[in-house]
Motif scaffolding. Structure first.
Motif, PDB file in Angstrom:
ATOM      1  N   GLU A 114       0.844  -1.182   0.000  1.00 19.24           N
ATOM      2  CA  GLU A 114       0.000   0.000   0.000  1.00 19.24           C
ATOM      3  C   GLU A 114       0.883   1.236   0.000  1.00 19.24           C
ATOM      4  O   GLU A 114       1.953   1.252   0.624  1.00 19.24           O
ATOM      5  N   ALA A 115       0.444   2.272  -0.700  1.00 13.37           N
ATOM      6  CA  ALA A 115       1.205   3.521  -0.727  1.00 13.37           C
ATOM      7  C   ALA A 115       0.272   4.660  -1.101  1.00 13.37           C
ATOM      8  O   ALA A 115      -0.662   4.481  -1.893  1.00 13.37           O
ATOM      9  N   ASN A 116       0.538   5.833  -0.519  1.00 17.18           N
ATOM     10  CA  ASN A 116      -0.181   7.049  -0.863  1.00 17.18           C
ATOM     11  C   ASN A 116       0.762   7.986  -1.606  1.00 17.18           C
ATOM     12  O   ASN A 116       1.939   8.100  -1.235  1.00 17.18           O
ATOM     13  N   LEU A 117       0.274   8.650  -2.628  1.00 16.86           N
ATOM     14  CA  LEU A 117       1.117   9.570  -3.361  1.00 16.86           C
ATOM     15  C   LEU A 117       0.293  10.702  -3.949  1.00 16.86           C
ATOM     16  O   LEU A 117      -0.930  10.617  -4.052  1.00 16.86           O
ATOM     17  N   ARG A 118       0.990  11.745  -4.331  1.00 13.70           N
ATOM     18  CA  ARG A 118       0.391  12.929  -4.954  1.00 13.70           C
ATOM     19  C   ARG A 118       0.966  13.059  -6.355  1.00 13.70           C
ATOM     20  O   ARG A 118       2.189  13.013  -6.532  1.00 13.70           O
ATOM     21  N   VAL A 119       0.102  13.202  -7.340  1.00  9.47           N
ATOM     22  CA  VAL A 119       0.549  13.364  -8.717  1.00  9.47           C
ATOM     23  C   VAL A 119       0.066  14.711  -9.233  1.00  9.47           C
ATOM     24  O   VAL A 119      -1.080  15.117  -8.980  1.00  9.47           O
ATOM     25  N   GLU A 120       0.938  15.395  -9.940  1.00  8.53           N
ATOM     26  CA  GLU A 120       0.628  16.720 -10.465  1.00  8.53           C
ATOM     27  C   GLU A 120       0.962  16.743 -11.948  1.00  8.53           C
ATOM     28  O   GLU A 120       2.129  16.636 -12.337  1.00  8.53           O
ATOM     29  N   ALA A 121      -0.060  16.892 -12.776  1.00  6.84           N
ATOM     30  CA  ALA A 121       0.152  17.014 -14.218  1.00  6.84           C
ATOM     31  C   ALA A 121       0.645  18.424 -14.529  1.00  6.84           C
ATOM     32  O   ALA A 121       0.455  19.366 -13.748  1.00  6.84           O
ATOM     33  N   GLY A 122       1.278  18.581 -15.682  1.00  8.75           N
ATOM     34  CA  GLY A 122       1.813  19.878 -16.073  1.00  8.75           C
ATOM     35  C   GLY A 122       0.728  20.829 -16.551  1.00  8.75           C
ATOM     36  O   GLY A 122      -0.269  20.408 -17.157  1.00  8.75           O
ATOM     37  N   ASP A 123       0.915  22.129 -16.278  1.00  9.18           N
ATOM     38  CA  ASP A 123      -0.015  23.147 -16.788  1.00  9.18           C
ATOM     39  C   ASP A 123       0.198  23.341 -18.283  1.00  9.18           C
ATOM     40  O   ASP A 123       1.293  23.123 -18.819  1.00  9.18           O
ATOM     41  N   GLY A 124      -0.847  23.769 -18.952  1.00  9.35           N
ATOM     42  CA  GLY A 124      -0.715  24.098 -20.363  1.00  9.35           C
ATOM     43  C   GLY A 124       0.014  25.415 -20.545  1.00  9.35           C
ATOM     44  O   GLY A 124      -0.099  26.337 -19.729  1.00  9.35           O
ATOM     45  N   GLY A 125       0.785  25.546 -21.629  1.00  8.35           N
ATOM     46  CA  GLY A 125       1.498  26.788 -21.911  1.00  8.35           C
ATOM     47  C   GLY A 125       0.546  27.875 -22.382  1.00  8.35           C
ATOM     48  O   GLY A 125      -0.504  27.600 -22.972  1.00  8.35           O
ATOM     49  N   HIS A 126       0.917  29.141 -22.125  1.00  7.49           N
ATOM     50  CA  HIS A 126       0.073  30.270 -22.501  1.00  7.49           C
ATOM     51  C   HIS A 126       0.238  30.605 -23.978  1.00  7.49           C
ATOM     52  O   HIS A 126       1.306  30.418 -24.576  1.00  7.49           O
ATOM     53  N   GLY A 127      -0.821  31.163 -24.545  1.00  8.37           N
ATOM     54  CA  GLY A 127      -0.741  31.661 -25.907  1.00  8.37           C
ATOM     55  C   GLY A 127       0.055  32.958 -25.970  1.00  8.37           C
ATOM     56  O   GLY A 127       0.170  33.698 -24.986  1.00  8.37           O
ATOM     57  N   CYS A 128       0.613  33.254 -27.138  1.00  8.97           N
ATOM     58  CA  CYS A 128       1.505  34.404 -27.305  1.00  8.97           C
ATOM     59  C   CYS A 128       0.792  35.560 -28.015  1.00  8.97           C
ATOM     60  O   CYS A 128       0.025  35.342 -28.963  1.00  8.97           O
TER      61      CYS A 128
ATOM     62  N   ILE B 162      -4.362  17.736 -10.429  1.00 10.33           N
ATOM     63  CA  ILE B 162      -3.618  17.353  -9.218  1.00 10.33           C
ATOM     64  C   ILE B 162      -4.482  16.370  -8.436  1.00 10.33           C
ATOM     65  O   ILE B 162      -5.650  16.669  -8.139  1.00 10.33           O
ATOM     66  N   ARG B 163      -3.928  15.202  -8.112  1.00 10.10           N
ATOM     67  CA  ARG B 163      -4.735  14.182  -7.438  1.00 10.10           C
ATOM     68  C   ARG B 163      -3.940  13.524  -6.319  1.00 10.10           C
ATOM     69  O   ARG B 163      -2.723  13.342  -6.429  1.00 10.10           O
ATOM     70  N   GLU B 164      -4.660  13.186  -5.288  1.00  5.60           N
ATOM     71  CA  GLU B 164      -4.114  12.385  -4.187  1.00  5.60           C
ATOM     72  C   GLU B 164      -4.572  10.944  -4.412  1.00  5.60           C
ATOM     73  O   GLU B 164      -5.772  10.675  -4.498  1.00  5.60           O
ATOM     74  N   LEU B 165      -3.619  10.033  -4.512  1.00  6.11           N
ATOM     75  CA  LEU B 165      -3.932   8.652  -4.865  1.00  6.11           C
ATOM     76  C   LEU B 165      -3.542   7.688  -3.759  1.00  6.11           C
ATOM     77  O   LEU B 165      -2.641   7.954  -2.962  1.00  6.11           O
ATOM     78  N   ARG B 166      -4.235   6.566  -3.763  1.00  2.00           N
ATOM     79  CA  ARG B 166      -3.859   5.431  -2.906  1.00  2.00           C
ATOM     80  C   ARG B 166      -3.657   4.221  -3.800  1.00  2.00           C
ATOM     81  O   ARG B 166      -4.558   3.836  -4.546  1.00  2.00           O
ATOM     82  N   LEU B 167      -2.476   3.638  -3.733  1.00  2.00           N
ATOM     83  CA  LEU B 167      -2.177   2.438  -4.506  1.00  2.00           C
ATOM     84  C   LEU B 167      -2.279   1.219  -3.602  1.00  2.00           C
ATOM     85  O   LEU B 167      -1.823   1.237  -2.458  1.00  2.00           O
ATOM     86  N   GLU B 168      -2.884   0.178  -4.139  1.00  2.00           N
ATOM     87  CA  GLU B 168      -3.040  -1.070  -3.384  1.00  2.00           C
ATOM     88  C   GLU B 168      -2.638  -2.225  -4.291  1.00  2.00           C
ATOM     89  O   GLU B 168      -3.115  -2.327  -5.418  1.00  2.00           O
ATOM     90  N   LEU B 169      -1.758  -3.051  -3.807  1.00  2.00           N
ATOM     91  CA  LEU B 169      -1.265  -4.173  -4.598  1.00  2.00           C
ATOM     92  C   LEU B 169      -1.954  -5.458  -4.181  1.00  2.00           C
ATOM     93  O   LEU B 169      -2.014  -5.804  -3.005  1.00  2.00           O
ATOM     94  N   LYS B 170      -2.501  -6.160  -5.184  1.00  2.00           N
ATOM     95  CA  LYS B 170      -3.008  -7.516  -4.987  1.00  2.00           C
ATOM     96  C   LYS B 170      -2.204  -8.419  -5.910  1.00  2.00           C
ATOM     97  O   LYS B 170      -2.324  -8.326  -7.137  1.00  2.00           O
ATOM     98  N   LEU B 171      -1.368  -9.247  -5.322  1.00  2.00           N
ATOM     99  CA  LEU B 171      -0.507 -10.092  -6.131  1.00  2.00           C
ATOM    100  C   LEU B 171      -1.315 -10.994  -7.048  1.00  2.00           C
ATOM    101  O   LEU B 171      -2.380 -11.497  -6.672  1.00  2.00           O
TER     102      LEU B 171
END
Length: 354
Positions: free
Chosen positions: A6-20, A149-158
């Protein structure tokens, strides 16, 4: 490496770039127009099932993972670079949940399978996008959207074909070491197995199955007593259960009561486990007379109304295990064939409906 399921983690995707916001400024071009480019999309975060991993230990150390931000757009209609995606390898059999809602996001059951757990932001638009016949010099642009941005919980079932369950000191580790190349700790005291152990059992050329040995279960395991309750989830994916029983009763543990204890804990943890095919293995028969083995077998059938197979074995004698291995292999292959037939018929039915 320490086994962690079991593990808890935080994942953050990248923001989109601004138009010029940009206009052409070229020699001999008196009426330069807008040429601001779009930004790049932000990178996403993916989980990837990797058969080389068998623990979530790395995610107990590093808990925050970020993908790259998309680059901003530039003049001359240049689009910003897309942010790089982030790929996180996890063991096959990992389930991913949203921590806030406990919603199941995905289940990675095949090697190489990917799951997007945080979507990158969408790119912003440059002012060249807003040019029209009535607005030839637009000064409008849009910013890229934020990445998820998400807070996740991973659970392993062999993932294993056969699960090995029983009380402490029933001989599970000895059996695993006798029929596979796994080398679990073996000693004459309870709970020598502190984490699940997986071995590959060969039943002949190109015929093998995986066997997972869990820490010994005791009464109340489903509610958290002892060690085995933390790992009961690992038998939920198995096709077959080996229920190992100490037939000698040296420590005053009646074999019938041993069987009842484990059956009750499986039922209380997950009722579906009670319906899983379960083969009873009466272990340590080398210390009993044949007549005593027959008497015990008859007691099991009469007192427990046992309908499944019963095997009298000695975990330290590989010769007594050949029949068990071959018949288990046959049963697993039959189940796999039935699952393939069901999958094929489901696809055929969907084709007919369409």
């Amino acid at each position: 490496m320490k086994f962690v399921d079991e593990a808890n983690l935080r994942v953050e995707a990248g923001d989109g770039g601004h138009g010029c916001l940009s206009f052409r400024r070229e020699k001999y071009v008196p009426h330069g127009g807008p040429d601001g480019g779009d930004g790049g999309d932000g990178g996403s975060v993916y989980l990837v099932a990797d058969h080389n991993l068998n623990t979530l230990y790395d995610y107990r150390i590093n808990r925050v993972f970020k993908a790259e931000r998309g680059a901003n757009g530039a003049g001359k209609n240049r689009t910003g670079a897309k942010g790089g995606d982030r790929y996180l390898p996890v063991p096959v059999g990992t389930l991913c949940y949203a921590r806030e809602t406990d919603e199941l996001i995905g289940d990675l059951t095949k090697d190489g399978e990917t799951l997007c757990v945080a979507q990158g932001g969408y790119h912003g638009l440059g002012n060249a996008r807003f040019k029209s016949s009535t607005n030839q010099a637009p000064r409008k642009t849009t910013d890229g959207t934020p990445g998820e941005i998400r807070e996740l919980r991973l659970e392993l079932k062999l993932l294993a074909d056969v699960g090995l369950v029983g009380l402490p000191n029933a001989g599970k580790s000895t059996l695993l070491s006798s029929i596979s190349a796994a080398r679990p700790r073996i000693a004459n005291y309870p709970f020598t197995t502190l984490q699940p152990q997986v071995g590959v059992v060969s039943a002949g050329p190109l015929r093998s199955f995986t066997l997972v040995d869990l820490p010994g279960l005791i009464e109340g395991a489903a509610e958290g007593v002892g060690l085995g309750h933390r790992f009961l989830r690992h038998v939920q994916r198995t096709r077959l259960l080996f229920h190992l029983v100490d037939a000698v009763d040296i420590e005053g543990r009646d074999p019938i009561e041993q069987i009842r204890t484990i059956a009750d804990e499986l039922q209380r943890f997950n009722p579906a486990l009670a319906t899983r095919p379960r083969w009873l293995l009466l272990n340590k028969i080398d210390a009993l007379d044949p007549a005593e083995v027959d008497t015990l077998r008859q007691r099991v059938i009469e007192e427990l109304d046992w309908q499944g197979p019963i095997y009298a074995i000695s975990a330290i004698d590989p010769n007594s295990l050949n029949g068990l291995i071959n018949e288990a292999m046959d049963a697993i292959e039959a189940q796999v064939a039935a699952e393939d037939d069901d999958a094929t018929s489901t696809i055929d039915d969907s084709d007919e409906l369409s």
